[in-house]
Design an enzyme around this catalytic site. Structure first.
Site, PDB file in Angstrom:
ATOM      1  N   GLY A  34       0.861  -1.198   0.000  1.00 58.07           N
ATOM      2  CA  GLY A  34       0.000   0.000   0.000  1.00 58.07           C
ATOM      3  C   GLY A  34       0.880   1.224   0.000  1.00 58.07           C
ATOM      4  N   GLY A  37       3.628   1.206   2.995  1.00 55.88           N
ATOM      5  CA  GLY A  37       3.715   0.004   3.814  1.00 55.88           C
ATOM      6  C   GLY A  37       3.276  -1.226   3.050  1.00 55.88           C
ATOM      7  CB  SER A  38       4.293  -4.555   2.831  1.00 53.02           C
ATOM      8  OG  SER A  38       4.682  -5.053   4.096  1.00 53.02           O
ATOM      9  CG  ASP A 152      -4.006   5.977  -4.391  1.00 53.67           C
ATOM     10  OD1 ASP A 152      -3.233   5.270  -3.721  1.00 53.67           O
ATOM     11  OD2 ASP A 152      -4.007   6.000  -5.639  1.00 53.67           O
TER      12      ASP A 152
HETATM   13  C1  LIG Z   1      -5.587  -2.071  -1.088  1.00 52.39           C
HETATM   14  C2  LIG Z   1      -4.474  -2.267  -1.772  1.00 52.39           C
HETATM   15  C3  LIG Z   1      -3.143  -1.938  -1.314  1.00 52.39           C
HETATM   16  C4  LIG Z   1      -2.676  -2.581  -0.028  1.00 52.39           C
HETATM   17  N1  LIG Z   1      -3.219  -3.912   0.152  1.00 52.39           N
HETATM   18  C5  LIG Z   1      -4.233  -4.249   0.978  1.00 52.39           C
HETATM   19  C6  LIG Z   1      -4.404  -5.602   0.869  1.00 52.39           C
HETATM   20  C7  LIG Z   1      -5.400  -6.435   1.543  1.00 52.39           C
HETATM   21  N2  LIG Z   1      -5.607  -7.662   1.018  1.00 52.39           N
HETATM   22  C8  LIG Z   1      -6.552  -8.461   1.544  1.00 52.39           C
HETATM   23  N3  LIG Z   1      -6.784  -9.678   0.995  1.00 52.39           N
HETATM   24  C9  LIG Z   1      -6.088 -10.345  -0.011  1.00 52.39           C
HETATM   25  C10 LIG Z   1      -6.473 -11.659  -0.248  1.00 52.39           C
HETATM   26  C11 LIG Z   1      -5.836 -12.423  -1.215  1.00 52.39           C
HETATM   27  C12 LIG Z   1      -4.794 -11.891  -1.959  1.00 52.39           C
HETATM   28  C13 LIG Z   1      -4.114 -12.802  -2.948  1.00 52.39           C
HETATM   29  C14 LIG Z   1      -2.616 -12.747  -2.877  1.00 52.39           C
HETATM   30  C15 LIG Z   1      -2.007 -13.806  -3.819  1.00 52.39           C
HETATM   31  N4  LIG Z   1      -2.572 -13.735  -5.157  1.00 52.39           N
HETATM   32  C16 LIG Z   1      -4.006 -13.777  -5.215  1.00 52.39           C
HETATM   33  C17 LIG Z   1      -4.662 -12.719  -4.320  1.00 52.39           C
HETATM   34  C18 LIG Z   1      -4.416 -10.551  -1.751  1.00 52.39           C
HETATM   35  C19 LIG Z   1      -5.061  -9.783  -0.779  1.00 52.39           C
HETATM   36  N5  LIG Z   1      -7.323  -8.122   2.606  1.00 52.39           N
HETATM   37  C20 LIG Z   1      -7.113  -6.883   3.164  1.00 52.39           C
HETATM   38  N6  LIG Z   1      -7.742  -6.269   4.216  1.00 52.39           N
HETATM   39  C21 LIG Z   1      -7.204  -5.041   4.389  1.00 52.39           C
HETATM   40  C22 LIG Z   1      -6.210  -4.818   3.451  1.00 52.39           C
HETATM   41  C23 LIG Z   1      -6.152  -6.000   2.653  1.00 52.39           C
HETATM   42  C24 LIG Z   1      -3.474  -6.073  -0.078  1.00 52.39           C
HETATM   43  N7  LIG Z   1      -2.749  -5.006  -0.478  1.00 52.39           N
END
Ligand SMILES: C=CCCn1cc(-c2nc(Nc3ccc(C4CCNCC4)cc3)nc3[nH]ccc23)cn1
Length: 308
Positions: A34, A37-38, A152
């Site tokens: 994000g 941060g990650s 954003d």
């Molecule tokens: C908003 C975008 C920038 C920052 N950011 C936030 C998140 C994020 N992700 C998830 N779930 C999630 C579930 C599965 C996968 C997979 C990974 C492997 N390949 C297939 C898809 C990826 C993410 N839940 C969340 N709750 C709160 C934040 C959050 C991720 N990046």
């Protein structure tokens, strides 16, 4: 003990209903990057028997004071938002060791909209797209009611909770509009996602609910392009400007073509009413753009059309 140490630092009225102890956090996998941060998938397992809940933990990756303050603002923002269409805040996790703090949020199992649409393209039809669009629009209408500007908005920042629910995430650039003004002016643009930006944001760093409407139009375009990477807004704009264009002149050229009324072309098989809705979001003059409540009504009308 250590919790009391941290609790002592934070004024009681601001203390969170849920403080997560780092020692019970089990790292599982990396979820994404994000702003500043990650985000990692963790299980919070105080009983140590793998029955704990899955949570998404955003760790701040910096020791720059300005980023620490921005992270604190992001935490305060997400903590103050309560909507079905905005990713839920769960609490914060302190780590004494690194004297740092992490943001704990609900884990959305299907990941970002981009990956979801690429993977599930064959069984997401126009009606489902319009359902997602109406949910994002409702989330933005709520955000506006709280005087927040997201700044954003992009498909990469929309998360999928289920096959029928998406939520707005990543409030790293979100700002509150001052009570006596209609817009927020940013002093340090940083690396900006200018291909999602309204003209006034590109040229004057001005952000308002109307600039979020512009970005919502770009998200609609991404949605109806199934987030195909060779149809992404940056790629399409750079083709128009000339791929050899470099650095700061990109923003100037982008504003020039927008002033000359160039806009992203209709995605293949995009319903005409949806494309004309996108075009209203891309009115050069901010005041000519629709409100999120108007857009919500138009999206409902498009859903009715798809039903017949
Ligand atoms: C908003 C975008 C920038 C920052 N950011 C936030 C998140 C994020 N992700 C998830 N779930 C999630 C579930 C599965 C996968 C997979 C990974 C492997 N390949 C297939 C898809 C990826 C993410 N839940 C969340 N709750 C709160 C934040 C959050 C991720 N990046």
């Amino acid at each position: 003990d250590r919790d009391n140490f941290w609790r002592a630092l934070i004024p009681s009225h601001q203390q969170d209903q849920s403080v997560y102890e780092e020692r019970h956090l089990r790292y599982i996998s990396h979820l994404g990057k994000g702003n500043f941060g990650s985000v990692e998938l963790c299980r919070y397992d105080p009983l140590g028997d793998n029955t704990g809940e899955l949570i998404a933990v955003k760790k701040l990756q910096t020791n720059k004071q300005s980023n620490i303050e921005d992270f604190q603002k992001e935490i305060n923002t997400i903590r103050s938002l309560h909507s079905d269409y905005i990713v839920k805040y769960r609490g914060i996790c302190y780590s004494m060791g690194r004297l740092s703090m992490s943001l704990v949020m609900e884990y959305l199992p299907y990941g970002s909209l981009i990956g979801y649409l690429e993977k599930n393209r064959q069984h997401v039809n126009n009606r489902r797209m319009l359902l997602f669009a109406s949910q994002i629009c409702k989330g933005l209408e709520y955000l506006q009611s709280m005087r927040y500007v997201h700044r954003d908005l992009a498909a990469r920042n929309i998360l999928v909770a289920s096959d029928t629910l998406v939520k707005i995430a990543d409030f790293g650039l979100t700002k509150i509009i001052p009570f006596d003004k209609e817009y927020y002016r940013v002093t340090h643009p940083g690396e900006s996602p200018i291909f999602w930006y309204a003209p006034e944001s590109i040229t004057e760093s001005k952000f308002s609910h109307k600039s979020d409407v512009w970005s919502f139009g770009v998200v609609l375009h991404e949605l109806f392009s199934y987030c195909e990477h060779n149809r992404n807004p940056k790629r399409l704009c750079m083709q128009e400007i000339g791929n050899d264009m470099q650095g700061p002149s990109i923003a100037m050229h982008l504003n020039d073509i927008l002033k000359k009324n160039w806009r992203l072309a209709a995605p293949p098989h995009c319903p005409p009413k949806v494309y004309s809705m996108m075009m209203t979001c891309w009115a050069y003059c901010a005041d000519d753009r629709p409100t999120f409540s108007t857009l919500g009504d138009q999206i409902e009308a498009c859903i009715q059309d798809e039903r017949e």
